[in-house]
Enzyme design. Structure first.
Site, short mmCIF file in Angstrom:
data_model
loop_
_atom_site.label_atom_id
_atom_site.label_comp_id
_atom_site.label_asym_id
_atom_site.label_seq_id
_atom_site.Cartn_x
_atom_site.Cartn_y
_atom_site.Cartn_z
N ASP A 151 0.97 -1.56 0.07
CA ASP A 151 0.11 -0.05 -0.07
C ASP A 151 0.76 1.20 0.13
O ASP A 151 1.74 1.26 0.16
CB ASP A 151 -1.25 -0.63 1.45
N GLU A 152 -0.14 2.19 -0.40
CA GLU A 152 0.64 4.12 -0.28
C GLU A 152 2.21 3.68 -0.61
O GLU A 152 3.27 4.61 0.34
CB GLU A 152 0.16 3.71 0.78
#
Ligand code: NAG
Ligand code: NAG
Ligand code: NAG
Length: 535
Positions: free
Chosen positions: A308-309
């Site tokens: 993620d991210e």
């Protein structure tokens, strides 16, 4: 306003009384039939018997022998009773989709719990514990509402709870406490978010300098600790899935091994921006060796690698990465693709199935078929992912760190259990619902450690537990509230600091000394008198 509130409470009280006419079970079973006879129970003459020789089931039976009778000194006049636990198989392999079904038949003279597996029997023991009622005035136990027949199995095979021990280190013994509460609620996956940008607290014998990024020299999970956690979880039928979130959220990895990270001094001001260097064989070799070590202590088929991210700007700031991208004619999505492809190869050699957050899918990375994707941000992405043929775990709207998960306003602090209860994994999913194999509550721990964990997590997560176990049609918060209220009291008596959701009375024994109500150093009587000037 006040009169509306009073009216609501009066209504709830009436419902509570009406609801008090049936067994109170959370999560609500798939099928529950009951009568109106009460069987008296003598706690001193109550046995749980089984012909099973399973060690796991033996531990669970011993545990529930204690949990059935939480109050000491109850009357012992009733005849002896035995709960007969029958399992078709003693196989102790725990995996996604293991049979957790069970049947309970409770008649006046005969109590039976039958299951195909030891894990189904564990679920049934919890349900049976909730059938036993304690009357504090008569100081007596009984099983009301017999004859009872319960036929039960979970709606979803993956009922997970994410524990973040990276934002705050949680002592191993507290992780065991968390597992108790998860087991009571019939959760069956502990997703252990072990490391993040701010700390790396997992011992590695291969790369010992990783734990230079632990908060404190002893704030570390050793291999022995991890094995204890995994074994303890198994006695509740809970699988433990580690998460090593890469390539983003890896600032802590660079404390001991700076060459792992992309060099991005401008972005580095925020440690969350740092990312692994995707261009070096060193990185993949490191991951191969580290994960090989970790699979020796985490036996489950699934291995969570985050994803993620990722802050692409960090990659773009590193001239050597830009050069490598140019040489390979890669854009940023190609880089993420390359990284995930290498990871697939590594996990393949380790015989692990990849579990990841939804971000790479959204970025346009071609995800390897068979990958399990956990969705954190929106239902529309759940829809896209299941339509693309991937199995999915829904965490959307089950973020326990949010006070306001669905942008609803409630009057009571953290009365968000209603939002969690309303958040069905199938909400707004119109096609390929079958690809949703469950969901996970997520307790991100920026503002939580062992002192406020319980009160943040419970009773709100009871709502999620029921959503994941019970039938989809069990979704009425008005009828759920009194059941959950009674159950949160039970959790409290078992030492989980799960508070109430409305005005009522939760009976606790006089000497109850749960985790949050125990004085550190109680005053002796003569000192109390002295302080009060009553000598
Ligand atoms: C770990 O760090 C120390 C310095 O603190 C260094 O001397 C040692 O070589 C490092 N070990 C490894 C395996 O990188
Ligand atoms: C690979 O994992 C699967 C599922 O966990 C297991 O059944 C199989 O035995 C494993 N294979 C090897 C070679 O370890
Ligand atoms: C589901 O869709 C309805 C309208 O179709 C919308 O009002 C609601 O907000 C959506 N729920 C979620 C959780 O997205």
């Amino acid at each position: 306003m006040k009169s509306i509130t009073l009216f609501l409470f009066a209504l709830i009280a009436i419902i509570a009384i009406v609801n008090g006419q049936s067994p109170n079970i959370v999560p609500l079973p798939q099928s529950l039939n009951y009568g109106s006879t009460s069987v008296s129970v003598n706690p001193a003459a109550f046995k749980i018997a089984t012909t099973s020789s399973s060690t796991l089931l033996g531990v669970a039976i011993k545990r529930y022998q204690g949990l059935f009778f939480l109050f000491d000194g109850a009357v012992q006049t009733a005849p002896a009773l035995t709960l007969n636990v029958q399992v078709a198989s003693d196989n102790e392999d725990l995996y996604l989709g293991v049979d957790e079904s069970y049947t309970i038949v409770a008649n006046t003279g005969s109590l039976t719990l039958s299951a195909n597996t030891v894990f189904g029997a564990m679920r049934g023991l919890e349900t049976f514990a909730q059938l036993i009622s304690y009357d504090p005035i008569g100081n007596a136990y009984s099983i009301p509402y017999t004859p009872i027949k319960i036929v039960d199995s979970p709606r979803f095979p993956w009922r997970g709870f994410m524990v973040d021990s990276a934002r705050h280190f949680l002592p191993k013994n507290f992780i065991l406490h968390i597992i108790d509460a998860l087991g009571f609620n019939k959760f069956n996956v502990l997703h252990w978010h072990l490391v993040d940008a701010v700390s790396f607290s997992v011992q590695s014998t291969t790369y010992p300098n990783l734990t230079k990024a632990a908060y404190f020299p002893t704030a570390i999970y050793t291999h022995d600790d991890i094995e204890e956690v995994v074994a303890y979880a198994k006695t509740y039928g809970i699988r433990v899935i580690p998460e090593f979130d890469i390539p983003g959220h890896t600032g802590s990895w660079g404390v001991g091994y700076p060459e792992l990270l992309a060099s991005c001094p401008n972005y580095a001001a925020n440690v969350n921006n740092l990312a692994l260097n995707p261009s070096l064989p060193y990185t993949y070799n490191f991951l191969q060796n580290l994960f090989a070590e970790m699979t020796t202590v985490f036996p489950d088929e699934y291995f969570h690698v985050g994803g993620d991210e990722v802050v692409f700007g960090c990659w773009q700031e590193d001239p050597s990465i830009v050069q490598w991208m140019n040489n390979n004619n890669f854009n940023l999505v190609d880089v993420e693709q390359y990284f995930e492809d290498q990871l697939d190869t590594i996990l393949g050699t380790l015989n692990r199935t990849k579990l990841m957050w939804n971000d790479p899918f959204q970025n346009g990375v071609n995800i390897k078929p068979g990958t399990l994707i956990q969705i954190w941000d929106s239902y529309s992405i759940v829809q896209q992912i299941v339509d693309a043929g991937f199995k999915a775990l829904v965490s959307t709207t089950w973020y326990l760190d949010k006070q306001d998960p669905a942008n609803n306003i409630h009057y009571e602090w953290q009365d968000t259990w209603r939002d969690f209860y309303a958040a069905d994994p199938y909400n707004n999913i119109t096609t390929n619902q079958d690809n949703i194999i469950g969901g996970e509550a997520c307790m991100w721990a920026e503002q939580v450690h062992q002192l406020n964990w319980d009160v943040r997590v419970w009773p709100r997560s009871i709502a999620i537990a029921e959503r994941l176990w019970s039938d989809q049609s069990v979704n009425n918060p008005v009828t759920a509230l009194p059941r959950i209220e009674q159950y949160t009291c039970l959790l409290g008596n078992r030492g989980v600091a799960s508070g109430p959701l409305m005005p009522d009375f939760c009976y606790m024994s006089n000497d109850f000394s749960g985790p949050l109500v125990k004085a550190i150093d109680p005053l002796p009587k003569h000192l109390i008198k002295k302080i009060l000037g009553k000598n």
